[in-house]
Scaffold this motif. Structure first.
Motif, PDB file in Angstrom:
ATOM      1  N   LYS A 116      14.621 -14.941  29.364  1.00 17.35           N
ATOM      2  CA  LYS A 116      14.202 -13.625  29.862  1.00 17.35           C
ATOM      3  C   LYS A 116      12.705 -13.591  30.185  1.00 17.35           C
ATOM      4  O   LYS A 116      12.297 -13.109  31.246  1.00 17.35           O
ATOM      5  N   LYS A 128      12.921 -15.075  17.977  1.00 21.55           N
ATOM      6  CA  LYS A 128      13.663 -13.919  17.462  1.00 21.55           C
ATOM      7  C   LYS A 128      13.718 -14.016  15.951  1.00 21.55           C
ATOM      8  O   LYS A 128      13.613 -15.119  15.385  1.00 21.55           O
ATOM      9  N   PRO A 167      10.524  -4.679  18.001  1.00 19.68           N
ATOM     10  CA  PRO A 167      11.745  -4.053  17.491  1.00 19.68           C
ATOM     11  C   PRO A 167      13.011  -4.605  18.156  1.00 19.68           C
ATOM     12  O   PRO A 167      12.978  -5.094  19.280  1.00 19.68           O
ATOM     13  N   ARG A 208       6.411   2.125  25.921  1.00 19.68           N
ATOM     14  CA  ARG A 208       7.177   1.020  25.324  1.00 19.68           C
ATOM     15  C   ARG A 208       8.549   1.488  24.832  1.00 19.68           C
ATOM     16  O   ARG A 208       9.537   0.777  24.976  1.00 19.68           O
ATOM     17  N   PHE A 241      24.187   3.865  21.682  1.00 23.94           N
ATOM     18  CA  PHE A 241      23.356   4.977  22.164  1.00 23.94           C
ATOM     19  C   PHE A 241      22.066   5.027  21.342  1.00 23.94           C
ATOM     20  O   PHE A 241      21.634   6.069  20.887  1.00 23.94           O
ATOM     21  N   GLY A 242      21.454   3.850  21.148  1.00 26.11           N
ATOM     22  CA  GLY A 242      20.193   3.757  20.422  1.00 26.11           C
ATOM     23  C   GLY A 242      19.040   3.712  21.399  1.00 26.11           C
ATOM     24  O   GLY A 242      19.050   4.404  22.431  1.00 26.11           O
ATOM     25  N   VAL A 244      18.052   1.469  23.593  1.00 28.18           N
ATOM     26  CA  VAL A 244      18.340   1.007  24.957  1.00 28.18           C
ATOM     27  C   VAL A 244      19.373   1.921  25.639  1.00 28.18           C
ATOM     28  O   VAL A 244      19.128   2.464  26.719  1.00 28.18           O
ATOM     29  N   GLN A 263      30.070   5.119  23.346  1.00 25.86           N
ATOM     30  CA  GLN A 263      30.579   4.582  22.084  1.00 25.86           C
ATOM     31  C   GLN A 263      29.402   4.100  21.237  1.00 25.86           C
ATOM     32  O   GLN A 263      28.480   3.490  21.761  1.00 25.86           O
ATOM     33  N   HIS A 265      28.514   3.066  16.667  1.00 24.18           N
ATOM     34  CA  HIS A 265      29.191   2.612  15.453  1.00 24.18           C
ATOM     35  C   HIS A 265      30.035   3.731  14.833  1.00 24.18           C
ATOM     36  O   HIS A 265      30.904   3.470  14.018  1.00 24.18           O
ATOM     37  N   ALA A 316      24.877  -2.493  22.789  1.00 23.27           N
ATOM     38  CA  ALA A 316      25.003  -2.559  21.321  1.00 23.27           C
ATOM     39  C   ALA A 316      24.803  -4.006  20.865  1.00 23.27           C
ATOM     40  O   ALA A 316      23.671  -4.451  20.708  1.00 23.27           O
ATOM     41  N   LEU A 317      25.902  -4.743  20.717  1.00 20.91           N
ATOM     42  CA  LEU A 317      25.797  -6.084  20.121  1.00 20.91           C
ATOM     43  C   LEU A 317      26.418  -7.141  21.035  1.00 20.91           C
ATOM     44  O   LEU A 317      26.913  -6.827  22.116  1.00 20.91           O
ATOM     45  N   GLY A 337      22.538  -4.045  28.855  1.00 20.60           N
ATOM     46  CA  GLY A 337      21.390  -3.591  28.066  1.00 20.60           C
ATOM     47  C   GLY A 337      21.268  -4.428  26.807  1.00 20.60           C
ATOM     48  O   GLY A 337      20.174  -4.793  26.375  1.00 20.60           O
ATOM     49  N   ALA A 338      22.416  -4.746  26.193  1.00 26.73           N
ATOM     50  CA  ALA A 338      22.426  -5.585  24.985  1.00 26.73           C
ATOM     51  C   ALA A 338      22.134  -7.025  25.348  1.00 26.73           C
ATOM     52  O   ALA A 338      22.217  -7.419  26.514  1.00 26.73           O
ATOM     53  N   ASN A 364      17.668  -6.389  30.735  1.00 25.25           N
ATOM     54  CA  ASN A 364      16.987  -5.706  29.623  1.00 25.25           C
ATOM     55  C   ASN A 364      15.576  -6.251  29.389  1.00 25.25           C
ATOM     56  O   ASN A 364      15.003  -6.055  28.313  1.00 25.25           O
ATOM     57  N   GLY A 367      11.778  -4.176  28.205  1.00 25.22           N
ATOM     58  CA  GLY A 367      11.139  -4.025  26.896  1.00 25.22           C
ATOM     59  C   GLY A 367      10.062  -5.066  26.683  1.00 25.22           C
ATOM     60  O   GLY A 367       8.922  -4.751  26.311  1.00 25.22           O
TER      61      GLY A 367
HETATM   62  P1  NAD Z   1      19.413   0.426  18.200  1.00 20.14           P
HETATM   63  O1  NAD Z   1      19.476   0.062  16.769  1.00 20.14           O
HETATM   64  O2  NAD Z   1      18.412   1.438  18.653  1.00 20.14           O
HETATM   65  O3  NAD Z   1      20.859   0.917  18.715  1.00 20.14           O
HETATM   66  C1  NAD Z   1      22.010   0.148  18.520  1.00 20.14           C
HETATM   67  C2  NAD Z   1      23.201   0.967  18.971  1.00 20.14           C
HETATM   68  O4  NAD Z   1      24.374   0.161  18.895  1.00 20.14           O
HETATM   69  C3  NAD Z   1      23.465   2.195  18.103  1.00 20.14           C
HETATM   70  O5  NAD Z   1      23.850   3.277  18.919  1.00 20.14           O
HETATM   71  C4  NAD Z   1      24.626   1.735  17.228  1.00 20.14           C
HETATM   72  O6  NAD Z   1      25.420   2.805  16.752  1.00 20.14           O
HETATM   73  C5  NAD Z   1      25.400   0.895  18.220  1.00 20.14           C
HETATM   74  N1  NAD Z   1      26.340   0.000  17.555  1.00 20.14           N
HETATM   75  C6  NAD Z   1      26.117  -0.794  16.490  1.00 20.14           C
HETATM   76  N2  NAD Z   1      27.242  -1.428  16.151  1.00 20.14           N
HETATM   77  C7  NAD Z   1      28.191  -1.034  17.030  1.00 20.14           C
HETATM   78  C8  NAD Z   1      29.558  -1.337  17.206  1.00 20.14           C
HETATM   79  N3  NAD Z   1      30.181  -2.190  16.403  1.00 20.14           N
HETATM   80  N4  NAD Z   1      30.235  -0.749  18.234  1.00 20.14           N
HETATM   81  C9  NAD Z   1      29.613   0.120  19.054  1.00 20.14           C
HETATM   82  N5  NAD Z   1      28.321   0.445  18.929  1.00 20.14           N
HETATM   83  C10 NAD Z   1      27.616  -0.123  17.932  1.00 20.14           C
HETATM   84  O7  NAD Z   1      19.205  -0.956  18.966  1.00 20.14           O
HETATM   85  P2  NAD Z   1      18.596  -1.201  20.415  1.00 20.14           P
HETATM   86  O8  NAD Z   1      17.167  -1.546  20.258  1.00 20.14           O
HETATM   87  O9  NAD Z   1      19.003  -0.097  21.338  1.00 20.14           O
HETATM   88  O10 NAD Z   1      19.344  -2.566  20.822  1.00 20.14           O
HETATM   89  C11 NAD Z   1      20.637  -2.566  21.414  1.00 20.14           C
HETATM   90  C12 NAD Z   1      20.855  -3.881  22.138  1.00 20.14           C
HETATM   91  O11 NAD Z   1      19.828  -4.047  23.116  1.00 20.14           O
HETATM   92  C13 NAD Z   1      20.776  -5.142  21.262  1.00 20.14           C
HETATM   93  O12 NAD Z   1      21.643  -6.108  21.783  1.00 20.14           O
HETATM   94  C14 NAD Z   1      19.345  -5.594  21.440  1.00 20.14           C
HETATM   95  O13 NAD Z   1      19.167  -6.967  21.166  1.00 20.14           O
HETATM   96  C15 NAD Z   1      19.152  -5.281  22.906  1.00 20.14           C
HETATM   97  N6  NAD Z   1      17.766  -5.144  23.338  1.00 20.14           N
HETATM   98  C16 NAD Z   1      16.908  -4.264  22.764  1.00 20.14           C
HETATM   99  C17 NAD Z   1      15.611  -4.163  23.230  1.00 20.14           C
HETATM  100  C18 NAD Z   1      14.636  -3.159  22.694  1.00 20.14           C
HETATM  101  O14 NAD Z   1      13.539  -3.055  23.247  1.00 20.14           O
HETATM  102  N7  NAD Z   1      14.966  -2.384  21.691  1.00 20.14           N
HETATM  103  C19 NAD Z   1      15.173  -4.992  24.271  1.00 20.14           C
HETATM  104  C20 NAD Z   1      16.085  -5.868  24.854  1.00 20.14           C
HETATM  105  C21 NAD Z   1      17.369  -5.941  24.384  1.00 20.14           C
END
Ligand code: NAD
Length: 438
Positions: A116, A128, A167, A208, A241-242, A244, A263, A265, A316-317, A337-338, A364, A367
């Motif tokens: 990336k 990481k 983060p 950010r 819905f975190g 990203v 969707q 967790h 999400a994951l 996004g994940a 993604n 970030g």
């Molecule tokens: P976050 O902790 O803010 O949000 C995670 C979201 O995923 C939450 O809404 C949670 O409820 C949901 N989730 C967790 N387990 C789940 C499941 N089993 N089924 C459905 N939903 C589930 O995390 P984030 O920072 O938004 O990261 C989300 C993804 O984006 C990850 O893959 C992360 O590596 C990737 N990412 C994040 C960033 C960043 O700047 N934060 C940058 C690039 C990539």
């Protein structure tokens, strides 16, 4: 006593088997990454000579994180920091707190960071980290002690010019503030540049928090033009819905798109006419999940993948889109996004079904792009306004995406392989220029 075998010619040429810890998990995210690398090697020309480097993380640190719990007991947590490749600059990548984190998952996430960072051409390698902990099961004080002890343990390999955490899932600005403070206490001077994604009052960057979601939205808009998809009338489904997914969902909603399913967790909600996104964001901030949101239908989690929509955003994951559900997805475009949400088998199914996948390693990258701006601002102690940051972010994302799109056309490959072609060439070119030490 038997003698150690003499390395064969093929071993000397770098084709000997991978060390056991790199083979341990042939399936899973690390296995998926290895398959993605294999798909790009035929396109690397003479740089292919160095390709093995992509399959071996440079440095892996596993640490014990013992802390005093509130009830007087001592608990041990397992922590990791992996620096996959630092040919282009210091390691860079987030820290994840999750009960299911494993070494091989962190290895994959660190490798995707190398790809990336090279794809958007920021001067970083890939790294990481993670801790096996469910933050929902520990108190705020315990979380702070876990974070601080982990930071001390990995302190031997991180630093503003060595490796800069940020983060990820379940970590936020507060966690970054504790990491920055712990590192600064240990080194004896305030070192804002050791992490990014900090609070703005501690050397963090404006923009950010929204950057990853904004990048997801930006490449989505660019790609939609290529396939004649009108974003303003589109239907969007978001998983996660975190940070990203929440921001990306809000930006699509603001253009007029309907967010029909979300969707997380806590379950899956659906509304054909479109969810009230600002109200949903408030609900998640108050309750921690989309579960219990009024004015929406609750549907079974499995049905999320069959929702009638034009755009799907997994945020999400890993491995959420796999051989079992890829054939049921109705979207025309998937914006990752994940990190690692789509398995290679699912990639093939989606390609066959003409579903356009905008891969994580470009989609993604917003970030880390603004993390780069934050790091630059910290070094110069000169801070930019948000309009300037967003304008620079959008320019970098658009240019990077246009380049990848062109490579995909030229080589007749998917956008994922195209992004890997661009990134791996950059990484391996620097590898070649630097040569092998000693
Ligand atoms: P976050 O902790 O803010 O949000 C995670 C979201 O995923 C939450 O809404 C949670 O409820 C949901 N989730 C967790 N387990 C789940 C499941 N089993 N089924 C459905 N939903 C589930 O995390 P984030 O920072 O938004 O990261 C989300 C993804 O984006 C990850 O893959 C992360 O590596 C990737 N990412 C994040 C960033 C960043 O700047 N934060 C940058 C690039 C990539």
């Amino acid at each position: 006593m038997s003698q150690a075998p003499i390395p064969s010619a093929s071993a000397a040429a770098g084709t000997h088997p991978l060390p056991s810890y790199l083979q341990a998990d042939k399936l899973g995210p690390w296995g998926n990454y290895l398959q993605q690398v294999d798909r790009v090697i035929p396109h690397l020309g003479s740089l292919g000579r160095w390709a093995e480097t992509l399959k071996r993380p440079k440095r892996i640190l596993v640490v014990d994180v013992p802390i005093n719990m509130d009830d007087g007991t001592i608990a041990h947590f397992e922590g990791y920091r992996v620096q996959h490749n630092v040919s282009r600059g210091p390691g860079k990548g987030g820290v994840r707190f999750h009960q299911d984190v494993t070494l091989s998952e962190v290895m994959a996430l660190s490798a995707w960071m190398s790809i990336k960072n090279a794809a958007v051409n920021v001067p970083f390698g890939g790294a990481k980290g993670g801790i096996r902990v469910d933050p929902k099961t520990v108190s705020q004080g315990e979380l702070e002690r876990i974070t601080r002890r982990y930071t001390s343990e990995i302190g031997i390999i991180i630093g503003p010019t060595k490796d800069i955490p940020a983060p990820d899932v379940n970590t936020n600005e507060q966690v970054m503030a504790w990491m920055m403070d712990t590192y600064s206490m240990n080194t004896g001077s305030t070192s804002t540049g050791v992490v990014t994604g900090k609070p703005v009052d501690l050397g963090g960057s404006l923009g950010r928090r929204d950057a990853t979601g904004r990048g997801v939205f930006t490449v989505g808009v660019e790609a939609a033009r290529h396939i004649d998809l009108d974003i303003s009338t589109s239907r969007v489904a978001v998983q996660g819905f975190g940070n990203v997914g929440g921001v990306a969902g809000r930006l699509f909603h603001e253009t007029g798109a309907r967010i029909v399913a979300v969707q997380d967790h806590g379950g899956t909600i659906y509304r054909e006419a479109g969810l009230d996104v600002p109200a949903l964001i408030r609900h998640v901030a108050e309750t921690g999940s989309v579960g219990g949101f009024p004015n929406a239908e609750v549907i079974a989690n499995e049905l999320f993948w069959e929702v009638d929509c034009d755009i799907m955003i997994p945020a999400a994951l890993e491995e959420q889109i796999n051989a079992a559900n890829a054939g049921r997805i109705k979207a025309r475009m998937i914006i990752e996004g994940a990190n690692g949400p789509t398995t290679p088998e699912a990639d093939d199914i989606l390609q066959e079904r003409n579903v356009l996948v905008l891969p994580d390693v470009i989609a993604n990258a917003g970030g880390v792009t603004v993390s780069y701006f934050e790091w630059v601002q910290d070094f110069s102690s000169f801070f930019w306004d948000e309009a300037e940051i967003n304008a620079r972010l959008v320019r970098i994302m658009k240019e990077a995406f246009a380049g990848v799109w062109q490579v995909a056309q030229d080589h007749k490959v998917t956008l994922r392989t195209a992004t890997f072609i661009v990134a791996c060439k950059r990484i391996l070119h620097t590898r070649q220029l630097r040569g092998l030490y000693p």
